[in-house]
Write a protein that holds these residues in place. Structure first.
Motif, PDB file in Angstrom:
ATOM      1  N   ASP A 100      34.509 -35.775 -44.353  1.00  0.00           N
ATOM      2  CA  ASP A 100      35.513 -36.837 -44.392  1.00  0.00           C
ATOM      3  C   ASP A 100      35.488 -37.454 -45.785  1.00  0.00           C
ATOM      4  O   ASP A 100      34.427 -37.563 -46.415  1.00  0.00           O
ATOM      5  N   GLY A 133      31.497 -35.086 -41.689  1.00  0.00           N
ATOM      6  CA  GLY A 133      32.520 -35.653 -40.820  1.00  0.00           C
ATOM      7  C   GLY A 133      31.934 -36.455 -39.673  1.00  0.00           C
ATOM      8  O   GLY A 133      31.008 -36.015 -39.002  1.00  0.00           O
ATOM      9  N   HIS A 135      40.143 -37.931 -42.456  1.00  0.00           N
ATOM     10  CA  HIS A 135      39.434 -36.861 -41.770  1.00  0.00           C
ATOM     11  C   HIS A 135      39.724 -35.508 -42.416  1.00  0.00           C
ATOM     12  O   HIS A 135      40.878 -35.148 -42.676  1.00  0.00           O
ATOM     13  N   ARG A 195      44.146 -39.512 -38.008  1.00  0.00           N
ATOM     14  CA  ARG A 195      43.214 -38.930 -38.985  1.00  0.00           C
ATOM     15  C   ARG A 195      42.767 -39.944 -40.028  1.00  0.00           C
ATOM     16  O   ARG A 195      41.858 -39.667 -40.822  1.00  0.00           O
ATOM     17  N   HIS A 201      34.383 -38.264 -37.715  1.00  0.00           N
ATOM     18  CA  HIS A 201      35.579 -38.522 -36.913  1.00  0.00           C
ATOM     19  C   HIS A 201      35.392 -37.909 -35.531  1.00  0.00           C
ATOM     20  O   HIS A 201      34.547 -37.026 -35.331  1.00  0.00           O
TER      21      HIS A 201
END
Length: 291
Positions: free
Chosen positions: A250, A241, A271, A59, A243
């Motif tokens: 994020d 985000g 994340h 993460r 990720h």
């Protein structure tokens, strides 16, 4: 007189030798500068070991730079060269573009919280640029960006090695809201190193002061509160985000430590959290390096 057969053989041998040497020279010339050995401080060496040993959480993405040589020391960030939205990390560069267009004078602004378009529900109150950077106040930067044209931002972005925004971008997009202005994380990290290098230039001092204040009582306080023996310069950001696993947002953090003469720059993406929360993670990472 050398027989023709032997002459051709010698010529071919010489050509192959030359091509071999040329290939080696070309291979050496295209090596990334990060691969070259660079002197590292004990703090930087400790940082590399700690990151490799303790922070491989999927993460968390990170880039670690030598702040003095700008060499990338360690990385755990897939596609770090790919431009993505980085949220409020662009704010210092938007601010500097404004300053360059307004005689290096920054405005003051009264933030009324959510009512004036800030991320915080409650008002930040009256702010100057130092406090606005520290608190990453969206209300302040909405007002500042409203007085900017993209053509005024593009030269500043290019001067710091950042991808320029779309020439048609206006308003909120120029201060990091949305996904319209995308920048490579590698380029953003190096832009902050360049910002620090220019710390004594007009308009930049205030931005560096805002980053120092952020570590104490701003969105970067998660870093400042974790460190016991040194101060930091911090800027946070929150963006859509990017990720591999979907999430609403994020959190991003850039931290230069120690503040008075940075040895390393740590940039992280966490994340699924906001920038202020990501600063807590960055603080934990830097505390382990400090130990």
């Amino acid at each position: 007189m050398v027989p023709l057969k032997k002459f051709v053989s010698l010529a071919l041998s010489g050509s192959l030798c030359f091509l071999s040497l040329l290939g080696r020279a070309q291979a050496q010339s295209i090596q990334e500068p990060e691969q070259a050995s660079a002197p590292k401080t004990l703090f930087a060496q400790s940082a590399i070991r700690i990151l490799h040993r303790e922070f491989q959480d999927p993460r968390i993405s990170y880039l670690l730079f030598d702040a003095q040589t700008q060499v990338l020391l360690s990385s755990n960030w897939k596609d770090a060269a790919r431009p993505i939205a980085l949220g409020s990390l662009v704010k210092p560069f938007t601010a500097l573009a404004y300053a360059e267009a307004h005689g290096f004078e920054y405005p003051t602004h009264i933030c009324k919280g959510e009512a004036s378009g800030c991320w915080q529900i409650h008002p930040h109150g009256k702010l100057d640029i130092v406090s606005a950077i520290a608190l990453s106040c969206n209300s302040y930067f909405r007002a500042l960006a409203a007085g900017l044209k993209c053509e005024q931002v593009i030269p500043t972005a290019k001067a710091f090695g950042l991808e320029a925004p779309n020439p048609e971008l206006t308003g909120d997009g120029l201060m990091g809201l949305g996904e319209q202005w995308t920048i490579s994380p590698l380029h953003m990290a190096r832009a902050y190193l360049e910002l620090y290098r220019r710390r004594d230039q007009p308009g930049v001092r205030e931005l560096i002061a805002g980053m120092a204040q952020s570590a104490h009582r701003g969105t970067g306080a998660g870093v400042g509160h974790a460190l016991e023996h040194m101060d930091a310069l911090v800027k946070t950001g929150t963006a859509q985000g990017t990720h591999i696993h979907p999430a609403p947002a994020d959190g991003f953090v850039i931290a230069l430590v120690p503040a008075n003469q940075p040895e390393i720059l740590l940039m992280i993406r966490v994340h699924g959290v906001a920038g202020a929360k990501a600063a807590v993670t960055a603080g934990h990472m830097l505390k382990r390096m400090e130990e």
